[in-house]
Design a protein around this motif. Structure first.
Motif, mmCIF file in Angstrom:
data_model
loop_
_atom_site.group_PDB
_atom_site.id
_atom_site.type_symbol
_atom_site.label_atom_id
_atom_site.label_comp_id
_atom_site.label_asym_id
_atom_site.label_seq_id
_atom_site.Cartn_x
_atom_site.Cartn_y
_atom_site.Cartn_z
ATOM 1 N N VAL A 158 -27.132 4.850 49.661
ATOM 2 C CA VAL A 158 -25.704 4.601 50.175
ATOM 3 C C VAL A 158 -25.424 4.984 51.251
ATOM 4 C CG1 VAL A 158 -23.503 4.126 48.847
ATOM 5 C CG2 VAL A 158 -24.870 3.572 47.689
ATOM 6 N N SER A 159 -25.283 6.783 51.126
ATOM 7 C CA SER A 159 -24.741 6.918 52.370
ATOM 8 C C SER A 159 -25.641 6.866 53.572
ATOM 9 C CB SER A 159 -24.468 8.279 51.396
ATOM 10 O OG SER A 159 -23.792 9.222 51.118
ATOM 11 N N GLY A 160 -26.988 6.881 53.386
ATOM 12 C CA GLY A 160 -27.822 6.834 54.520
ATOM 13 C C GLY A 160 -27.740 5.138 54.936
ATOM 14 N N ALA A 161 -27.927 4.451 54.111
ATOM 15 C CA ALA A 161 -27.552 2.932 54.245
ATOM 16 C C ALA A 161 -26.878 2.150 54.843
ATOM 17 C CB ALA A 161 -28.137 1.813 53.204
ATOM 18 N N PHE A 162 -25.515 2.831 54.694
ATOM 19 C CA PHE A 162 -24.215 2.921 55.516
ATOM 20 C C PHE A 162 -24.057 3.076 56.422
ATOM 21 C CE2 PHE A 162 -24.040 0.418 51.833
ATOM 22 C CZ PHE A 162 -22.732 -0.805 52.043
ATOM 23 N N PHE A 163 -24.497 4.792 56.392
ATOM 24 C CA PHE A 163 -24.553 5.242 58.303
ATOM 25 C C PHE A 163 -25.468 3.952 58.609
ATOM 26 C CE2 PHE A 163 -26.415 7.708 60.860
ATOM 27 C CZ PHE A 163 -25.610 8.527 61.956
ATOM 28 N N GLY A 164 -26.431 3.587 58.561
ATOM 29 C CA GLY A 164 -27.102 2.979 59.674
ATOM 30 C C GLY A 164 -26.616 1.480 59.754
ATOM 31 N N ASP A 165 -26.005 1.319 58.821
ATOM 32 C CA ASP A 165 -25.313 0.243 58.586
ATOM 33 C C ASP A 165 -23.938 -0.075 59.332
ATOM 34 O OD1 ASP A 165 -24.352 -2.603 58.450
ATOM 35 O OD2 ASP A 165 -24.304 -2.421 56.308
ATOM 36 N N LYS A 166 -23.293 0.522 60.094
ATOM 37 C CA LYS A 166 -21.784 1.076 60.778
ATOM 38 C C LYS A 166 -22.635 1.055 62.335
ATOM 39 C CE LYS A 166 -17.890 3.725 60.385
ATOM 40 N NZ LYS A 166 -18.455 4.497 61.331
ATOM 41 N N MET A 167 -23.938 1.930 62.071
ATOM 42 C CA MET A 167 -24.440 2.163 63.828
ATOM 43 C C MET A 167 -24.992 1.258 64.648
ATOM 44 S SD MET A 167 -22.909 4.672 63.993
ATOM 45 C CE MET A 167 -23.208 6.002 66.035
ATOM 46 N N SER A 168 -26.018 0.936 64.175
ATOM 47 C CA SER A 168 -26.280 0.061 63.948
ATOM 48 C C SER A 168 -26.230 -1.726 64.676
ATOM 49 C CB SER A 168 -27.977 -1.059 63.332
ATOM 50 O OG SER A 168 -28.367 -1.952 63.794
ATOM 51 N N PRO A 169 -26.393 -1.100 66.343
ATOM 52 C CA PRO A 169 -26.175 -2.457 66.951
ATOM 53 C C PRO A 169 -26.871 -3.699 66.172
ATOM 54 C CG PRO A 169 -28.275 -1.271 68.736
ATOM 55 C CD PRO A 169 -27.373 -0.261 67.235
ATOM 56 N N LEU A 170 -27.833 -4.069 65.506
ATOM 57 C CA LEU A 170 -28.178 -5.108 65.049
ATOM 58 C C LEU A 170 -27.371 -4.907 63.958
ATOM 59 C CD1 LEU A 170 -32.008 -4.355 64.857
ATOM 60 C CD2 LEU A 170 -30.453 -5.462 66.361
ATOM 61 N N SER A 171 -26.239 -4.493 63.646
ATOM 62 C CA SER A 171 -25.619 -4.421 61.984
ATOM 63 C C SER A 171 -24.506 -6.441 62.497
ATOM 64 C CB SER A 171 -25.347 -3.625 61.527
ATOM 65 O OG SER A 171 -23.842 -3.919 60.714
ATOM 66 N N ASP A 172 -23.879 -6.752 61.617
ATOM 67 C CA ASP A 172 -23.089 -7.708 61.609
ATOM 68 C C ASP A 172 -21.792 -7.295 61.140
ATOM 69 O OD1 ASP A 172 -23.325 -6.907 58.729
ATOM 70 O OD2 ASP A 172 -23.424 -8.934 58.327
ATOM 71 N N THR A 173 -21.239 -5.962 61.098
ATOM 72 C CA THR A 173 -20.516 -5.249 60.446
ATOM 73 C C THR A 173 -20.217 -4.957 62.328
ATOM 74 O OG1 THR A 173 -21.541 -4.024 59.551
ATOM 75 C CG2 THR A 173 -20.124 -5.138 58.067
ATOM 76 N N THR A 174 -20.699 -4.441 62.801
ATOM 77 C CA THR A 174 -20.648 -3.304 64.278
ATOM 78 C C THR A 174 -20.555 -4.652 65.344
ATOM 79 O OG1 THR A 174 -22.170 -1.696 63.283
ATOM 80 C CG2 THR A 174 -21.774 -1.861 65.341
ATOM 81 N N VAL A 175 -21.158 -5.339 64.918
ATOM 82 C CA VAL A 175 -20.956 -6.444 66.300
ATOM 83 C C VAL A 175 -19.704 -6.891 66.133
ATOM 84 C CG1 VAL A 175 -21.033 -8.603 67.011
ATOM 85 C CG2 VAL A 175 -23.371 -7.144 66.334
ATOM 86 N N LEU A 176 -18.992 -7.270 64.554
ATOM 87 C CA LEU A 176 -18.226 -8.061 64.241
ATOM 88 C C LEU A 176 -16.861 -7.120 64.715
ATOM 89 C CD1 LEU A 176 -16.054 -9.999 62.476
ATOM 90 C CD2 LEU A 176 -16.546 -9.276 59.910
ATOM 91 N N ALA A 177 -16.129 -6.266 64.389
ATOM 92 C CA ALA A 177 -15.488 -4.968 64.298
ATOM 93 C C ALA A 177 -15.382 -4.970 65.257
ATOM 94 C CB ALA A 177 -16.152 -3.249 63.777
ATOM 95 N N SER A 178 -16.441 -5.060 66.789
ATOM 96 C CA SER A 178 -16.000 -4.587 67.993
ATOM 97 C C SER A 178 -15.404 -6.033 68.518
ATOM 98 C CB SER A 178 -18.122 -4.246 68.708
ATOM 99 O OG SER A 178 -18.724 -5.304 68.256
ATOM 100 N N GLY A 179 -15.991 -7.323 68.163
ATOM 101 C CA GLY A 179 -15.319 -8.524 68.306
ATOM 102 C C GLY A 179 -14.566 -8.792 68.483
ATOM 103 N N ILE A 180 -13.895 -7.790 66.939
ATOM 104 C CA ILE A 180 -12.206 -8.370 66.727
ATOM 105 C C ILE A 180 -11.391 -7.282 67.051
ATOM 106 C CG2 ILE A 180 -10.804 -7.790 65.029
ATOM 107 C CD1 ILE A 180 -12.004 -10.699 64.237
#
Length: 465
Positions: A158-180
């Motif tokens: 979980v730690s590794g997967a959510f690090f990647g989810d948070k830092m990836s430019p392909l992640s929907d949450t990363t794109v969503l947060a920057s957009g909001i």
């Protein structure tokens, strides 16, 4: 004639949340049940309060449907992940990963290795769920065979997967947060390095020392040998099978959407089951529905490989629906706003506003059980305050991810945590203490915010706070 709608007070807004928490405590901890009914009870209380304040049943029904609609993309992903797990086990992809993992990775370095591998894969593909449902399943097989407790293994995954989810430019949450927040994606990702990299280093050190207790003489090598021999006897083990996950990763890296990329993975796994492993079409189709299972004579192997299928995701899907009924009512009736507005009053300075946003995003996760809402609601509410205090938008986008994206897996009734439970068989109650990165990030973020480190102002002044 429609009754005029009253603004719901903080006291009333807290009642559904408190009812849900109390009910959850009894049902899960005392009765060892599931969180569905406590969440539904909270939704019923929220609906009753809203009705008393002037909302009609048609209003409440609409809010419920709106809440459920928000989780439908996640439901589709859940279905596909259930299918891909089953297809990849039947096709020998997961067993090949487990086999070579047992050969290559030493028990003492296993937890740290899972952190790194899951982080790299998720940065590449942008989806923590896809990583957990594939690499995570294989990792569980390897770790359990080495005698490592499942909760520790899941914590590292979980730690590794959510690090990647948070830092990836392909992640929907990363794109969503920057957009909001209104920040550039590249600036947002760079700004998150301040809080996420230290947390990753801490997690790596913790897993490294945690793994030392499983080195050499504490591991049952006979058990590992038995698992490897059993896998080789029942499956075709070949490095060529690793091309299938590589194809899926390359598709996502090439910006193919997650749904078609996962569908290709399912088809390739299905074909591998029939053409390489020699399975029948009927058994392969049934496994997609009911999950893969095998009787090899080795209890460890049988348990590891009894996973996947559409049916296995129904628990998670039903909980996601129930959670969004509650979340939809709390958000649309203004109850969530009533709670967050009071929290906002505590943020008198730019530094405290950043810390408050982290806490608010986590709190929204707890109430709504959905990381997207934990980004959207605080993001909308705090955007003006960040602008008024001349804080750069990347402070807001980072705080949203530090408190929202990364903590979702720590909330046992959230869609992320239930997905982990359905996929890896370990609840957040058990793995949360070992998900080191997930709780280090918000703690580091709050500390850095309060001392002013990496808090950036648009007027280039460090602090007039």
């Amino acid at each position: 004639m429609e009754k005029p709608k009253k603004k719901i007070s903080l006291g009333l807004a807290l009642i559904p949340f408190l009812v849900m928490i109390v009910a959850m405590t009894f049902v899960i901890i005392v009765f060892e049940g599931s969180p569905h009914i406590p969440i539904l009870l909270g939704a019923v209380v929220a609906a009753f309060i809203a009705w008393m304040c002037g909302y009609s049943w048609s209003d409440l029904e609409k809010f419920i449907y709106q809440g459920i609609t928000k989780v439908l993309p996640a439901v589709i992903i859940l279905i596909l992940v259930g299918l891909i797990i089953s297809a990849w086990i039947g096709g020998g992809i997961v067993t090949t990963m487990i086999y070579y993992g047992l050969e290559i990775i030493s028990p003492s370095f296993f937890l740290a290795a899972m952190l790194i591998i899951c982080a790299i894969v998720t940065v590449m593909i942008g989806s923590s769920w896809s990583t957990i449902g594939t690499i995570g399943v294989a990792g569980m097989g390897i770790g359990i065979s080495m005698g490592i407790p499942p909760a520790m293994i899941v914590g590292a995954i979980v730690s590794g997967a959510f690090f990647g989810d948070k830092m990836s430019p392909l992640s929907d949450t990363t794109v969503l947060a920057s957009g909001i927040a209104g920040s550039k994606l590249s600036e947002h990702i760079k700004h998150m390095l301040y809080t996420t990299v230290p947390a990753f280093i801490i997690a790596f050190i913790v897993y490294f020392f945690m793994g030392l207790k499983f080195a050499g003489n504490t591991v049952n090598t006979e058990n590992i040998d038995a698992v490897m021999n059993n896998l080789q006897a029942n499956f075709v083990i070949s490095p060529w099978l690793l091309l299938i996950p590589l194809v899926v990763i390359l598709l996502v890296v090439k910006k193919v959407p997650a749904l078609p990329a996962l569908t290709v993975g399912i088809i390739l796994g299905f074909l591998a089951d029939i053409l390489i492993q020699g399975g029948s079409i009927g058994e392969a189709v049934n496994a997609l529905q009911g999950g893969y299972s095998i009787k090899t004579g080795n209890e460890t192997v049988d348990h590891l490989l009894k996973q996947g299928g559409l049916d296995s995701m129904m628990y998670t899907i039903s909980l996601a629906m129930v959670a969004m009924i509650f979340g939809g009512l709390m958000e649309s009736t203004g109850m969530l706003n009533a709670i967050v507005e009071q929290i906002l009053k505590l943020a008198r300075t730019g530094k405290s506003l950043c810390a408050t946003t982290v806490v608010s995003s986590f709190f929204t996760n707890v109430i709504t059980a959905e990381q997207y809402i934990s980004i959207i609601i605080p993001g909308r509410m705090y955007a003006k305050s960040f602008k008024d205090k001349e804080l750069h938008p990347k402070n807001l986008s980072r705080a949203l991810e530090d408190g929202g994206t990364i903590t979702s897996a720590l909330v046992p009734w959230s869609t992320d945590a239930v997905f982990v439970l359905s996929t890896l068989g370990v609840s957040a109650w058990a793995y949360a203490p070992y998900a080191v990165l997930n709780y280090c990030v918000p703690i580091i973020s709050i500390i850095f915010s309060l001392i002013g480190y990496s808090v950036v102002y648009t007027n280039k002044k460090e602090a007039t706070d």
